[in-house]
Design a protein around this motif. Structure first.
Motif, PDB file in Angstrom:
ATOM      1  N   ALA A  52       0.838  -1.202   0.000  1.00 38.03           N
ATOM      2  CA  ALA A  52       0.000   0.000   0.000  1.00 38.03           C
ATOM      3  C   ALA A  52       0.872   1.251   0.000  1.00 38.03           C
ATOM      4  O   ALA A  52       0.590   2.232  -0.724  1.00 38.03           O
ATOM      5  N   ALA A  53       1.936   1.264   0.806  1.00 37.20           N
ATOM      6  CA  ALA A  53       2.828   2.421   0.848  1.00 37.20           C
ATOM      7  C   ALA A  53       3.540   2.614  -0.491  1.00 37.20           C
ATOM      8  O   ALA A  53       3.695   3.751  -0.987  1.00 37.20           O
ATOM      9  N   ARG A  54       3.980   1.463  -1.071  1.00 37.57           N
ATOM     10  CA  ARG A  54       4.684   1.562  -2.350  1.00 37.57           C
ATOM     11  C   ARG A  54       3.751   2.061  -3.455  1.00 37.57           C
ATOM     12  O   ARG A  54       4.128   2.908  -4.285  1.00 37.57           O
ATOM     13  N   GLN A  55       2.499   1.604  -3.486  1.00 36.40           N
ATOM     14  CA  GLN A  55       1.566   2.061  -4.510  1.00 36.40           C
ATOM     15  C   GLN A  55       1.196   3.526  -4.323  1.00 36.40           C
ATOM     16  O   GLN A  55       0.915   4.242  -5.294  1.00 36.40           O
ATOM     17  N   SER A  56       1.201   4.001  -3.078  1.00 38.07           N
ATOM     18  CA  SER A  56       0.916   5.420  -2.839  1.00 38.07           C
ATOM     19  C   SER A  56       1.977   6.291  -3.493  1.00 38.07           C
ATOM     20  O   SER A  56       1.671   7.321  -4.130  1.00 38.07           O
ATOM     21  N   SER A  57       3.235   5.873  -3.391  1.00 40.78           N
ATOM     22  CA  SER A  57       4.307   6.659  -4.033  1.00 40.78           C
ATOM     23  C   SER A  57       4.230   6.536  -5.548  1.00 40.78           C
ATOM     24  O   SER A  57       4.486   7.501  -6.287  1.00 40.78           O
ATOM     25  N   LEU A  58       3.837   5.317  -6.045  1.00 37.13           N
ATOM     26  CA  LEU A  58       3.703   5.146  -7.496  1.00 37.13           C
ATOM     27  C   LEU A  58       2.551   5.994  -8.046  1.00 37.13           C
ATOM     28  O   LEU A  58       2.617   6.523  -9.160  1.00 37.13           O
ATOM     29  N   GLU A  59       1.502   6.134  -7.248  1.00 38.03           N
ATOM     30  CA  GLU A  59       0.369   6.953  -7.673  1.00 38.03           C
ATOM     31  C   GLU A  59       0.793   8.410  -7.813  1.00 38.03           C
ATOM     32  O   GLU A  59       0.428   9.093  -8.792  1.00 38.03           O
ATOM     33  N   LYS A  60       1.569   8.913  -6.885  1.00 43.03           N
ATOM     34  CA  LYS A  60       2.063  10.291  -6.970  1.00 43.03           C
ATOM     35  C   LYS A  60       2.980  10.450  -8.172  1.00 43.03           C
ATOM     36  O   LYS A  60       2.948  11.470  -8.871  1.00 43.03           O
ATOM     37  N   GLU A  61       3.805   9.439  -8.388  1.00 38.96           N
ATOM     38  CA  GLU A  61       4.719   9.505  -9.543  1.00 38.96           C
ATOM     39  C   GLU A  61       3.915   9.522 -10.845  1.00 38.96           C
ATOM     40  O   GLU A  61       4.258  10.258 -11.799  1.00 38.96           O
ATOM     41  N   TYR A  62       2.848   8.752 -10.916  1.00 37.83           N
ATOM     42  CA  TYR A  62       2.036   8.712 -12.126  1.00 37.83           C
ATOM     43  C   TYR A  62       1.370  10.062 -12.367  1.00 37.83           C
ATOM     44  O   TYR A  62       1.325  10.557 -13.503  1.00 37.83           O
ATOM     45  N   GLU A  63       0.869  10.666 -11.315  1.00 39.36           N
ATOM     46  CA  GLU A  63       0.212  11.960 -11.463  1.00 39.36           C
ATOM     47  C   GLU A  63       1.209  13.044 -11.859  1.00 39.36           C
ATOM     48  O   GLU A  63       0.890  13.961 -12.602  1.00 39.36           O
ATOM     49  N   ARG A  64       2.433  12.911 -11.346  1.00 39.60           N
ATOM     50  CA  ARG A  64       3.426  13.953 -11.603  1.00 39.60           C
ATOM     51  C   ARG A  64       4.007  13.809 -13.008  1.00 39.60           C
ATOM     52  O   ARG A  64       4.245  14.802 -13.700  1.00 39.60           O
TER      53      ARG A  64
END
Length: 470
Positions: A52-64
């Motif tokens: 869950a923590a890793r996907q949260s960072s991937l989600e931010k990376e995708y948005e950015r």
């Protein structure tokens, strides 16, 4: 040999140790299973939190960046755009060869509107944990992480538990066997003692100490030792009593045979004389016939006494005794009158209360007791010896005393005067008509009445005291 027979051939300590070992194995298996399941559940929860923590960072990376770069070692991440029930990859950081499970997770996330977990298999990579979460309208991020570390950790835990539990089980069985052997050693000692005991060796050397030095058997073993020693003592006493009874029986049979042989020999001799007199001296027939009657009467009395003693010994109390309420004073006076008439050479003094002394007794048999005691006093004392008969009443007992002022009974013979066929002076007593059963009959009849008879004798004074319960 069946398994049950082989199991029974094992020692008690070994069977207990193996039984406890099986129980311990079941306990260890249950504990190990619970530990492994708890650890696996804990690691899975931690693994899900990390995803869950890793996907949260991937989600931010995708948005950015409007896309994903590499997800990292052991990770696959795919962005799906879901439209009209179809999921199409939109952007990937690492693309696995097979996207079927990723696609199913993306559809399930779209349908439920929240994150979704699944454990799957990535071809060529092994077991992976998949997590999908929505990151936009119709956009789903699905990531997969290898579970090799979790699987390895659980496998190592299982190996450690198995090794530890096996060592603990072996130690438990070995130490438990030693402790049980030490605890059961007193039982082995008892078994060894029982094997060594014979019917001729039940002396104190065969007894077991109630508490042995260094014994850890506990209270139960002490109780067992005490019971074992009590059993040995009882067996020893029973064997001694049986041997004594057999010895008495042999002596009784020998004495009875001897006593019966004497009158029978006399009868046979007088019968021959009677036949001779009938042919040659008719005047002597009556004398020989009288001798025959005398010997037959003597044998009849002897047989009656033997029959009475046998019935008393067999416990037939109701048959030989006919209990009724009576007056002991009246019975004593009747016996005194008969004694004076039959033994005028022995003066008799009677001492009794003025009133009656009433109690329950068999008048015929108790009269026989008094007659035997008075006759015994007259037979074993010279003419002119004073004889006394006294009756006394106590709260719980009626007392009857028969005494004489004769020479007394030697101390060595006093303990056996109530034995059957025992005579203080064997040579003279038979000439006087005694069979050695008079005092034995007295003792048996008094005991059958629930009373006691004791002797007190010294030179110049001999007293038989009979005590009967009132």
């Amino acid at each position: 040999m069946t398994r049950r027979v082989r199991w029974r051939r094992l020692g008690l300590g070994t069977r207990l140790a193996l039984g406890l070992g099986v129980l311990a194995l079941a306990v260890f298996a249950a504990v190990g299973t619970v530990m492994v399941q708890s650890m696996k559940s804990y690691l899975d929860d931690r693994f899900d939190d990390q995803m869950a923590a890793r996907q949260s960072s991937l989600e931010k990376e995708y948005e950015r960046n409007n896309g994903l770069k590499s997800s990292g070692y052991g990770w696959y991440s795919v962005v799906f755009e879901v439209r009209d029930g179809q999921a199409r990859p939109k952007g990937t950081a690492d693309l696995p060869g097979d996207l079927s499970e990723f696609t199913e997770v993306a559809l399930e996330v779209t349908e439920s509107g929240t994150e979704h977990y699944r454990t799957g298999y990535v071809e060529g990579e092994g077991t992976y944990r998949l997590r999908g979460c929505p990151i936009g309208d119709g956009v789903v991020l699905v990531s997969a992480a290898s579970m090799n570390d979790v699987t390895t950790t659980v496998r190592q835990l299982v190996l450690v538990e198995v090794a530890t539990f096996l060592l603990a089980l072996v130690a438990f069985v070995v130490i438990g066997r030693a402790v049980l052997r030490r605890g059961l050693q007193p039982l082995s000692d008892m078994a060894r003692t029982a094997h060594d005991i014979t019917s001729h060796d039940l002396t104190d050397s065969a007894r077991l100490p109630v508490r042995a030095e260094g014994d850890d058997g506990g209270v139960e073993v002490e109780e067992l030792r005490t019971a074992f020693n009590t059993m040995l003592e009882h067996i020893d006493t029973s064997l001694a009593a049986r041997a004594a009874a057999e010895q008495r029986l042999r002596r009784f049979i020998a004495d009875a045979s001897h006593e019966l042989r004497t009158p029978l020999t006399s009868i046979r001799g007088y019968a021959d004389l009677f036949r001779y007199a009938a042919a040659n001296a008719p005047g002597e027939r009556e004398a020989h016939l009288e001798k025959l009657r005398s010997e037959a009467a003597r044998m009849s009395v002897l047989l009656d006494d033997l029959l009475l003693l046998a019935r008393l010994d067999s416990g037939e109390v109701e048959a030989p005794l006919r209990i009724a309420d009576g007056d002991l004073v009246a019975l004593a006076r009747e016996a005194a009158d008969a004694f004076r008439a039959a033994r005028p050479t022995h003066p008799l003094e009677v001492t009794a209360p003025t009133g009656p002394v009433r109690l329950a007794f068999d008048p015929v048999r108790l009269r026989q007791v008094v007659d035997n005691l008075l006759t015994n006093a007259a037979v074993h004392t010279p003419p002119g010896t004073a004889v006394s008969l006294a009756v006394a009443a106590e709260p719980r007992w009626a007392v009857l005393r028969v005494g004489d002022s004769g020479p007394g009974i030697p101390a060595a013979d006093q303990a056996r005067v109530f034995d059957r066929f025992y005579r203080v002076d064997d040579s003279r007593t038979r000439d006087r008509g005694g069979s050695g059963l008079g005092l034995a009959v007295v003792h048996s009849l008094v005991v059958a009445h629930g009373g006691t008879v004791v002797l007190d004798s010294r030179p110049g004074s001999t007293t038989f005291e009979v005590r009967l319960p009132r």
